[in-house]
Motif scaffolding. Structure first.
Motif, PDB file in Angstrom:
ATOM      1  N   PHE A 170       6.954   7.885  10.718  1.00  0.00           N
ATOM      2  CA  PHE A 170       5.846   7.806   9.753  1.00  0.00           C
ATOM      3  C   PHE A 170       6.050   8.757   8.574  1.00  0.00           C
ATOM      4  CE2 PHE A 170       1.698   9.330   8.237  1.00  0.00           C
ATOM      5  CZ  PHE A 170       1.209   8.134   7.707  1.00  0.00           C
ATOM      6  N   PHE A 171       6.343  10.046   8.843  1.00  0.00           N
ATOM      7  CA  PHE A 171       6.436  11.031   7.772  1.00  0.00           C
ATOM      8  C   PHE A 171       7.686  10.871   6.908  1.00  0.00           C
ATOM      9  CE2 PHE A 171       3.338  13.522  10.332  1.00  0.00           C
ATOM     10  CZ  PHE A 171       2.366  13.585   9.354  1.00  0.00           C
ATOM     11  N   GLN A 172       8.694  10.147   7.380  1.00  0.00           N
ATOM     12  CA  GLN A 172       9.889   9.933   6.572  1.00  0.00           C
ATOM     13  C   GLN A 172       9.886   8.561   5.896  1.00  0.00           C
ATOM     14  OE1 GLN A 172      13.053  10.783   9.296  1.00  0.00           O
ATOM     15  NE2 GLN A 172      12.629  12.984   9.275  1.00  0.00           N
ATOM     16  N   SER A 173       8.816   7.803   6.064  1.00  0.00           N
ATOM     17  CA  SER A 173       8.732   6.480   5.439  1.00  0.00           C
ATOM     18  C   SER A 173       8.258   6.586   3.992  1.00  0.00           C
ATOM     19  CB  SER A 173       7.790   5.585   6.237  1.00  0.00           C
ATOM     20  OG  SER A 173       6.463   6.036   6.076  1.00  0.00           O
ATOM     21  N   ARG A 174       8.506   5.530   3.227  1.00  0.00           N
ATOM     22  CA  ARG A 174       8.052   5.485   1.830  1.00  0.00           C
ATOM     23  C   ARG A 174       6.526   5.417   1.770  1.00  0.00           C
ATOM     24  NH1 ARG A 174      11.398   5.348  -1.949  1.00  0.00           N
ATOM     25  NH2 ARG A 174      10.616   4.014  -3.590  1.00  0.00           N
ATOM     26  N   PHE A 175       5.920   4.746   2.744  1.00  0.00           N
ATOM     27  CA  PHE A 175       4.466   4.629   2.778  1.00  0.00           C
ATOM     28  C   PHE A 175       3.807   6.003   2.858  1.00  0.00           C
ATOM     29  CE2 PHE A 175       0.544   4.376   5.341  1.00  0.00           C
ATOM     30  CZ  PHE A 175      -0.231   3.628   4.456  1.00  0.00           C
ATOM     31  N   ALA A 176       4.314   6.852   3.736  1.00  0.00           N
ATOM     32  CA  ALA A 176       3.758   8.208   3.876  1.00  0.00           C
ATOM     33  C   ALA A 176       3.970   9.006   2.604  1.00  0.00           C
ATOM     34  CB  ALA A 176       4.384   8.919   5.063  1.00  0.00           C
ATOM     35  N   SER A 177       5.126   8.856   1.963  1.00  0.00           N
ATOM     36  CA  SER A 177       5.393   9.570   0.707  1.00  0.00           C
ATOM     37  C   SER A 177       4.411   9.150  -0.368  1.00  0.00           C
ATOM     38  CB  SER A 177       6.815   9.297   0.227  1.00  0.00           C
ATOM     39  OG  SER A 177       7.735   9.609   1.206  1.00  0.00           O
ATOM     40  N   ILE A 178       4.190   7.837  -0.463  1.00  0.00           N
ATOM     41  CA  ILE A 178       3.241   7.326  -1.469  1.00  0.00           C
ATOM     42  C   ILE A 178       1.829   7.775  -1.133  1.00  0.00           C
ATOM     43  CG2 ILE A 178       2.212   5.205  -2.383  1.00  0.00           C
ATOM     44  CD1 ILE A 178       5.016   3.925  -2.083  1.00  0.00           C
ATOM     45  N   LEU A 179       1.470   7.723   0.129  1.00  0.00           N
ATOM     46  CA  LEU A 179       0.133   8.146   0.563  1.00  0.00           C
ATOM     47  C   LEU A 179      -0.104   9.623   0.249  1.00  0.00           C
ATOM     48  CD1 LEU A 179      -2.406   7.131   2.086  1.00  0.00           C
ATOM     49  CD2 LEU A 179      -1.379   8.065   4.152  1.00  0.00           C
ATOM     50  N   PHE A 180       0.859  10.484   0.579  1.00  0.00           N
ATOM     51  CA  PHE A 180       0.718  11.911   0.277  1.00  0.00           C
ATOM     52  C   PHE A 180       0.695  12.167  -1.229  1.00  0.00           C
ATOM     53  CE2 PHE A 180       2.306  13.001   4.654  1.00  0.00           C
ATOM     54  CZ  PHE A 180       1.114  13.569   5.052  1.00  0.00           C
ATOM     55  N   ALA A 181       1.537  11.467  -1.976  1.00  0.00           N
ATOM     56  CA  ALA A 181       1.569  11.649  -3.436  1.00  0.00           C
ATOM     57  C   ALA A 181       0.250  11.209  -4.063  1.00  0.00           C
ATOM     58  CB  ALA A 181       2.739  10.872  -4.035  1.00  0.00           C
ATOM     59  N   LEU A 182      -0.284  10.074  -3.603  1.00  0.00           N
ATOM     60  CA  LEU A 182      -1.557   9.591  -4.121  1.00  0.00           C
ATOM     61  C   LEU A 182      -2.687  10.562  -3.773  1.00  0.00           C
ATOM     62  CD1 LEU A 182      -2.951   7.239  -5.572  1.00  0.00           C
ATOM     63  CD2 LEU A 182      -3.313   6.203  -3.337  1.00  0.00           C
ATOM     64  N   GLY A 183      -2.699  11.018  -2.528  1.00  0.00           N
ATOM     65  CA  GLY A 183      -3.704  12.002  -2.123  1.00  0.00           C
ATOM     66  C   GLY A 183      -3.595  13.282  -2.935  1.00  0.00           C
ATOM     67  N   PHE A 184      -2.357  13.722  -3.178  1.00  0.00           N
ATOM     68  CA  PHE A 184      -2.144  14.923  -3.975  1.00  0.00           C
ATOM     69  C   PHE A 184      -2.669  14.738  -5.396  1.00  0.00           C
ATOM     70  CE2 PHE A 184       0.655  16.763  -7.234  1.00  0.00           C
ATOM     71  CZ  PHE A 184       0.273  18.079  -7.110  1.00  0.00           C
ATOM     72  N   VAL A 185      -2.357  13.616  -6.004  1.00  0.00           N
ATOM     73  CA  VAL A 185      -2.789  13.376  -7.390  1.00  0.00           C
ATOM     74  C   VAL A 185      -4.312  13.347  -7.476  1.00  0.00           C
ATOM     75  CG1 VAL A 185      -2.811  11.644  -9.241  1.00  0.00           C
ATOM     76  CG2 VAL A 185      -0.664  12.242  -8.119  1.00  0.00           C
ATOM     77  N   ILE A 186      -4.962  12.690  -6.528  1.00  0.00           N
ATOM     78  CA  ILE A 186      -6.427  12.617  -6.542  1.00  0.00           C
ATOM     79  C   ILE A 186      -7.041  14.003  -6.342  1.00  0.00           C
ATOM     80  CG2 ILE A 186      -8.440  11.753  -5.274  1.00  0.00           C
ATOM     81  CD1 ILE A 186      -6.796   9.171  -4.795  1.00  0.00           C
ATOM     82  N   LEU A 187      -6.591  14.728  -5.309  1.00  0.00           N
ATOM     83  CA  LEU A 187      -7.133  16.072  -5.062  1.00  0.00           C
ATOM     84  C   LEU A 187      -6.834  17.029  -6.213  1.00  0.00           C
ATOM     85  CD1 LEU A 187      -6.388  16.597  -1.281  1.00  0.00           C
ATOM     86  CD2 LEU A 187      -8.610  16.340  -2.359  1.00  0.00           C
ATOM     87  N   PHE A 188      -5.639  16.958  -6.739  1.00  0.00           N
ATOM     88  CA  PHE A 188      -5.253  17.840  -7.840  1.00  0.00           C
ATOM     89  C   PHE A 188      -6.088  17.552  -9.088  1.00  0.00           C
ATOM     90  CE2 PHE A 188      -2.583  19.082 -11.460  1.00  0.00           C
ATOM     91  CZ  PHE A 188      -2.403  20.418 -11.146  1.00  0.00           C
ATOM     92  N   THR A 189      -6.337  16.284  -9.382  1.00  0.00           N
ATOM     93  CA  THR A 189      -7.143  15.917 -10.543  1.00  0.00           C
ATOM     94  C   THR A 189      -8.578  16.410 -10.384  1.00  0.00           C
ATOM     95  OG1 THR A 189      -5.769  13.959 -10.869  1.00  0.00           O
ATOM     96  CG2 THR A 189      -7.908  13.990 -11.978  1.00  0.00           C
ATOM     97  N   ILE A 190      -9.156  16.202  -9.214  1.00  0.00           N
ATOM     98  CA  ILE A 190     -10.525  16.683  -8.969  1.00  0.00           C
ATOM     99  C   ILE A 190     -10.588  18.199  -9.083  1.00  0.00           C
ATOM    100  CG2 ILE A 190     -12.308  16.914  -7.191  1.00  0.00           C
ATOM    101  CD1 ILE A 190     -11.468  14.108  -6.211  1.00  0.00           C
ATOM    102  N   TYR A 191      -9.641  18.885  -8.476  1.00  0.00           N
ATOM    103  CA  TYR A 191      -9.615  20.349  -8.513  1.00  0.00           C
ATOM    104  C   TYR A 191      -9.435  20.855  -9.943  1.00  0.00           C
ATOM    105  CZ  TYR A 191      -8.209  25.109  -7.395  1.00  0.00           C
ATOM    106  OH  TYR A 191      -8.122  26.480  -7.325  1.00  0.00           O
ATOM    107  N   ALA A 192      -8.511  20.259 -10.694  1.00  0.00           N
ATOM    108  CA  ALA A 192      -8.241  20.699 -12.067  1.00  0.00           C
ATOM    109  C   ALA A 192      -9.454  20.467 -12.959  1.00  0.00           C
ATOM    110  CB  ALA A 192      -7.019  19.974 -12.622  1.00  0.00           C
ATOM    111  N   LEU A 193     -10.092  19.308 -12.852  1.00  0.00           N
ATOM    112  CA  LEU A 193     -11.279  19.039 -13.666  1.00  0.00           C
ATOM    113  C   LEU A 193     -12.415  19.979 -13.314  1.00  0.00           C
ATOM    114  CD1 LEU A 193     -11.259  15.145 -13.797  1.00  0.00           C
ATOM    115  CD2 LEU A 193     -10.708  16.737 -15.638  1.00  0.00           C
TER     116      LEU A 193
END
Length: 189
Positions: A52-75
């Motif tokens: 799971f953690f080495q799949s592309r799906f997990a990478s995309i999921l973590f990247a998407l989660g990071f972008v959303i959390l980072f955007t909320i935190y930065a704003l």
């Protein structure tokens, strides 16, 4: 108990530093990037977790989660609200300023419009404890309420209300006998 400076009595003051917020945003970003990198490189006992953690799906999921959390935190950090509540003794006004420049709200109330300083009691339950909060509202003659101070210690709130009552030359009303008192008011702040 309240800070006095240049014919002003500061009730509540919080100014968010832009430089500190930017450093915090960068630190938060570096933290999340290292977390994502560590998840993809780590080896787990369970083969399912490794897949799971080495799949592309997990990478995309973590990247998407990071972008959303980072955007909320930065704003939240960049547009967090500055607060400046003070009594201007030279102009005989209560000044309530909230927010940053383009979204700033400023309310000025003349001393002759102020009716009373009201001490109220509220509370909420959290983690198996009941937290009691006392607050100071300033009522004007139109029964608008401006909450300007809150504290968990009753004696401190009583002392500050006395100091505000003396500065504004109005009566102090203690409504701590009624839980979550609102009265017939229109809450402004």
């Amino acid at each position: 108990m309240l800070d006095r400076e240049n014919n002003r009595i500061y009730i509540k003051y919080r100014k968010n530093s832009l430089a500190r917020n930017i450093v915090s945003i960068i630190a938060f970003g570096v933290f999340w990037l290292t977390m994502i990198d560590n998840y993809s490189k780590a080896r787990y006992k369970s083969e399912t977790l490794n897949i799971f953690f080495q799949s592309r799906f997990a990478s995309i999921l973590f990247a998407l989660g990071f972008v959303i959390l980072f955007t909320i935190y930065a704003l939240n950090m960049l547009f967090s609200s500055d607060i400046d509540y003070h009594i201007d003794l030279s102009k005989k006004m209560l000044v309530l300023i909230q927010g940053k420049k383009p979204f700033r709200t400023e309310i000025n109330v003349d001393f002759d419009q102020i009716k009373a300083v009201v001490v109220t009691k509220g509370g909420h339950a959290g983690k198996a404890r009941f937290y009691r909060k006392y607050s100071i509202d300033i009522y004007d003659k139109n029964l608008n309420a401006y909450e300007c101070y809150d504290e968990m210690d009753y004696q401190t709130i009583k002392d500050i209300a006395g100091e505000l009552g003396n500065a504004l030359s109005v009566s102090i009303v203690d409504r701590t006998d009624i839980e979550n008192y609102e009265g017939f008011i229109q809450r402004v702040i």
